[in-house]
Design an enzyme around this catalytic site. Structure first.
Site, PDB file in Angstrom:
ATOM      1  N   HIS A 103       0.854  -1.191   0.000  1.00  0.00           N
ATOM      2  CA  HIS A 103       0.000   0.000   0.000  1.00  0.00           C
ATOM      3  C   HIS A 103       0.888   1.239   0.000  1.00  0.00           C
ATOM      4  O   HIS A 103       2.073   1.168   0.329  1.00  0.00           O
ATOM      5  CB  HIS A 103      -0.894   0.050   1.257  1.00  0.00           C
ATOM      6  CG  HIS A 103      -2.034  -0.927   1.249  1.00  0.00           C
ATOM      7  ND1 HIS A 103      -1.858  -2.257   1.520  1.00  0.00           N
ATOM      8  CD2 HIS A 103      -3.359  -0.756   1.024  1.00  0.00           C
ATOM      9  CE1 HIS A 103      -3.040  -2.878   1.458  1.00  0.00           C
ATOM     10  NE2 HIS A 103      -3.963  -1.993   1.152  1.00  0.00           N
ATOM     11  N   LYS A 134       0.130   4.612   4.627  1.00  0.00           N
ATOM     12  CA  LYS A 134      -0.855   3.751   5.305  1.00  0.00           C
ATOM     13  C   LYS A 134      -0.315   3.354   6.670  1.00  0.00           C
ATOM     14  O   LYS A 134       0.778   2.811   6.796  1.00  0.00           O
ATOM     15  CB  LYS A 134      -1.169   2.511   4.459  1.00  0.00           C
ATOM     16  CG  LYS A 134      -2.193   1.591   5.149  1.00  0.00           C
ATOM     17  CD  LYS A 134      -2.791   0.560   4.210  1.00  0.00           C
ATOM     18  CE  LYS A 134      -3.644  -0.477   4.923  1.00  0.00           C
ATOM     19  NZ  LYS A 134      -4.817   0.091   5.620  1.00  0.00           N
TER      20      LYS A 134
HETATM   21  N1  LIG Z   1     -12.780  -0.309   3.456  1.00  0.00           N
HETATM   22  C1  LIG Z   1     -12.194   0.005   2.297  1.00  0.00           C
HETATM   23  O1  LIG Z   1     -12.608  -0.445   1.203  1.00  0.00           O
HETATM   24  C2  LIG Z   1     -11.047   0.917   2.277  1.00  0.00           C
HETATM   25  C3  LIG Z   1     -10.525   1.351   3.447  1.00  0.00           C
HETATM   26  N2  LIG Z   1      -9.520   2.260   3.458  1.00  0.00           N
HETATM   27  C4  LIG Z   1      -9.138   2.744   4.773  1.00  0.00           C
HETATM   28  O2  LIG Z   1      -9.667   4.048   4.943  1.00  0.00           O
HETATM   29  C5  LIG Z   1      -8.807   4.808   5.790  1.00  0.00           C
HETATM   30  C6  LIG Z   1      -8.439   6.125   5.083  1.00  0.00           C
HETATM   31  O3  LIG Z   1      -7.692   5.837   3.928  1.00  0.00           O
HETATM   32  P1  LIG Z   1      -7.088   7.024   2.997  1.00  0.00           P
HETATM   33  O4  LIG Z   1      -8.163   7.940   2.579  1.00  0.00           O
HETATM   34  O5  LIG Z   1      -6.249   6.366   1.978  1.00  0.00           O
HETATM   35  O6  LIG Z   1      -6.156   7.773   4.059  1.00  0.00           O
HETATM   36  P2  LIG Z   1      -5.661   9.303   4.054  1.00  0.00           P
HETATM   37  O7  LIG Z   1      -4.494   9.335   4.972  1.00  0.00           O
HETATM   38  O8  LIG Z   1      -5.513   9.796   2.657  1.00  0.00           O
HETATM   39  O9  LIG Z   1      -6.883  10.104   4.709  1.00  0.00           O
HETATM   40  C7  LIG Z   1      -7.275   9.956   6.034  1.00  0.00           C
HETATM   41  C8  LIG Z   1      -7.765  11.302   6.521  1.00  0.00           C
HETATM   42  O10 LIG Z   1      -8.364  11.128   7.809  1.00  0.00           O
HETATM   43  C9  LIG Z   1      -7.888  12.190   8.636  1.00  0.00           C
HETATM   44  N3  LIG Z   1      -8.004  11.883  10.066  1.00  0.00           N
HETATM   45  C10 LIG Z   1      -7.044  11.530  10.944  1.00  0.00           C
HETATM   46  N4  LIG Z   1      -7.556  11.448  12.195  1.00  0.00           N
HETATM   47  C11 LIG Z   1      -8.850  11.752  12.087  1.00  0.00           C
HETATM   48  C12 LIG Z   1      -9.917  11.892  13.028  1.00  0.00           C
HETATM   49  N5  LIG Z   1      -9.714  11.711  14.327  1.00  0.00           N
HETATM   50  N6  LIG Z   1     -11.156  12.198  12.573  1.00  0.00           N
HETATM   51  C13 LIG Z   1     -11.353  12.417  11.267  1.00  0.00           C
HETATM   52  N7  LIG Z   1     -10.380  12.349  10.328  1.00  0.00           N
HETATM   53  C14 LIG Z   1      -9.157  12.024  10.742  1.00  0.00           C
HETATM   54  C15 LIG Z   1      -6.465  12.374   8.179  1.00  0.00           C
HETATM   55  O11 LIG Z   1      -5.968  13.606   8.663  1.00  0.00           O
HETATM   56  P3  LIG Z   1      -4.424  13.710   9.183  1.00  0.00           P
HETATM   57  O12 LIG Z   1      -3.636  14.016   7.954  1.00  0.00           O
HETATM   58  O13 LIG Z   1      -4.471  14.820  10.196  1.00  0.00           O
HETATM   59  O14 LIG Z   1      -4.054  12.392   9.803  1.00  0.00           O
HETATM   60  C16 LIG Z   1      -6.637  12.325   6.665  1.00  0.00           C
HETATM   61  O15 LIG Z   1      -7.059  13.555   6.143  1.00  0.00           O
HETATM   62  C17 LIG Z   1      -7.620   3.881   6.108  1.00  0.00           C
HETATM   63  O16 LIG Z   1      -7.865   3.179   7.309  1.00  0.00           O
HETATM   64  C18 LIG Z   1      -7.661   2.881   4.951  1.00  0.00           C
HETATM   65  O17 LIG Z   1      -7.065   1.653   5.270  1.00  0.00           O
HETATM   66  C19 LIG Z   1      -8.975   2.742   2.314  1.00  0.00           C
HETATM   67  C20 LIG Z   1      -9.416   2.306   1.104  1.00  0.00           C
HETATM   68  C21 LIG Z   1     -10.493   1.360   0.985  1.00  0.00           C
HETATM   69  O1  LIG Z   2      -5.398   1.960   2.943  1.00  0.00           O
HETATM   70  C1  LIG Z   2      -5.794   1.520   1.853  1.00  0.00           C
HETATM   71  O2  LIG Z   2      -5.490   2.029   0.763  1.00  0.00           O
HETATM   72  C2  LIG Z   2      -6.669   0.341   1.854  1.00  0.00           C
HETATM   73  N1  LIG Z   2      -7.068  -0.120   3.002  1.00  0.00           N
HETATM   74  C3  LIG Z   2      -7.922  -1.246   3.180  1.00  0.00           C
HETATM   75  C4  LIG Z   2      -7.201  -2.352   3.943  1.00  0.00           C
HETATM   76  O3  LIG Z   2      -6.433  -2.046   4.864  1.00  0.00           O
HETATM   77  O4  LIG Z   2      -7.429  -3.536   3.637  1.00  0.00           O
HETATM   78  C5  LIG Z   2      -8.539  -1.720   1.900  1.00  0.00           C
HETATM   79  C6  LIG Z   2      -7.625  -1.651   0.725  1.00  0.00           C
HETATM   80  O5  LIG Z   2      -6.578  -2.563   0.906  1.00  0.00           O
HETATM   81  C7  LIG Z   2      -7.094  -0.229   0.571  1.00  0.00           C
END
Ligand SMILES: NC(=O)C1=CN([C@@H]2O[C@H](COP(=O)(O)OP(=O)(O)OC[C@H]3O[C@@H](n4cnc5c(N)ncnc54)[C@H](OP(=O)(O)O)[C@@H]3O)[C@@H](O)[C@H]2O)C=CC1
Ligand SMILES: O=C(O)C1=N[C@H](C(=O)O)C[C@H](O)C1
Length: 276
Positions: free
Chosen positions: A162, A166
């Site tokens: 990833h 991450k």
């Molecule tokens: N279920 C699924 O299909 C998928 C899940 N994911 C998951 O989603 C999550 C986010 O991924 P992604 O968008 O790539 O990550 P990013 O790091 O791009 O975005 C996360 C955002 O959340 C913010 N954040 C941190 N702490 C908090 C808080 N307390 N409340 C609200 N927002 C907060 C971060 O701010 P800051 O910069 O201040 O930390 C950042 O802006 C991860 O856990 C990822 O694994 C991702 C893709 C698919």
């Molecule tokens: O952080 C990501 O990008 C993703 N997070 C999820 C995970 O932890 O499995 C889903 C996907 O892999 C993308």
């Protein structure tokens, strides 16, 4: 047609912004233009196309709740934030009476499930919203249930790559460990090999440069004890678009379950895919 009001938390993060962009374009939904954001974020507003989304820092959650309440009843939240925020955000949703779709991985998952079970809302919680990957998980769940021990004696290797930022090990890979255990493989979440080095991602894994900042590559390999048989399952995702459709399906599904009067239930993406 009635629109579903949706608040997306995690802006200006990558997945949250992608989901917001699609919601704005989709007539089934009305975006509630507020978003819980992270402690590192200095901006007050996140612009997505021509919509300004107001950002609320973690300490401003009570103001966020007041703003959401003013937007009207029956708002559904989507959470793509940070593993460290999972349980606090779930507390916010449960206390605020806000059903939620939790895409964020990590946190204390048992506490998360228990909190929803004790609440007056329901939620969809899943580490992967990509419908085709959820379908693969459903196949694995079927195999584990129907043929326990099928791969006893096989060695298992799980590798995931990833984007560098991450914070945790892939939640999807962790979920797969459970299926492989029931199929007879000895393996723990700590055995998952994770790659976060962009240089190696490019040269060793062959991940396209354009997607080093946003990809999710997973390979699960099984080898028989005499090394005459090998199975390999791979799902490689570039970008974020594939997660959006499943997430929006989950919102519609949750809206319907809430309308059915179901409270205190945690649904998975397999439930959403089945549409039960
Ligand atoms: N279920 C699924 O299909 C998928 C899940 N994911 C998951 O989603 C999550 C986010 O991924 P992604 O968008 O790539 O990550 P990013 O790091 O791009 O975005 C996360 C955002 O959340 C913010 N954040 C941190 N702490 C908090 C808080 N307390 N409340 C609200 N927002 C907060 C971060 O701010 P800051 O910069 O201040 O930390 C950042 O802006 C991860 O856990 C990822 O694994 C991702 C893709 C698919
Ligand atoms: O952080 C990501 O990008 C993703 N997070 C999820 C995970 O932890 O499995 C889903 C996907 O892999 C993308």
């Amino acid at each position: 047609m009635e629109t579903i009001k949706v608040m997306v938390n995690g802006a200006p993060g990558n997945v949250a912004r992608t989901v917001i962009r699609r919601i704005i374009q989709d007539p089934r939904f009305a975006l509630v233009p507020y978003s819980l954001t992270g402690p590192e974020i200095n901006e007050k507003i996140c612009n997505v196309d021509d919509v300004a989304v107001q950002l609320f820092l973690p300490e401003a959650r009570s103001q966020a709740l007041a703003a959401v309440r003013a937007a009207g009843p029956e708002v559904i939240c989507i959470d793509f934030t940070h593993p460290a925020a999972v349980n606090e955000n779930a507390e916010f949703y449960c206390e605020g009476g806000l059903p939620f779709v939790m895409g964020t991985t990590g946190g204390d998952r048992e506490r998360l499930m228990a909190r929803v079970a004790a609440s007056n809302i329901s939620a969809v919680i899943a580490p992967n919203m990509a419908k085709q990957i959820v379908g693969f998980q459903a196949m694995m769940a079927y195999a584990a249930e129907t043929f326990p021990g099928l791969f006893a004696g096989y060695s298992l290797d799980i590798r995931e790559s990833h984007q560098q930022g991450k914070a945790d090990t892939s939640g999807t890979a962790k979920a797969m460990v459970g299926y492989f255990n029931r199929l007879g493989c000895t393996f723990t979440e700590a055995d998952i090999v994770k790659e976060r080095d962009p240089q190696r991602q490019k040269t060793v894994w062959g991940i396209p440069e354009a997607h080093l900042a946003g990809h999710a590559w997973h390979t699960y390999t099984l080898v028989s004890d005499d090394e005459t048989v090998k199975f390999s399952f791979t799902h490689n995702v570039n970008g974020r678009e594939v997660y959006v459709k499943g997430t929006l399906d989950a919102v519609v599904y949750l809206h319907c379950r809430m309308r059915d009067g179901i409270r205190g239930r945690v649904f998975s993406m397999i439930d959403v895919l089945k549409g039960d």
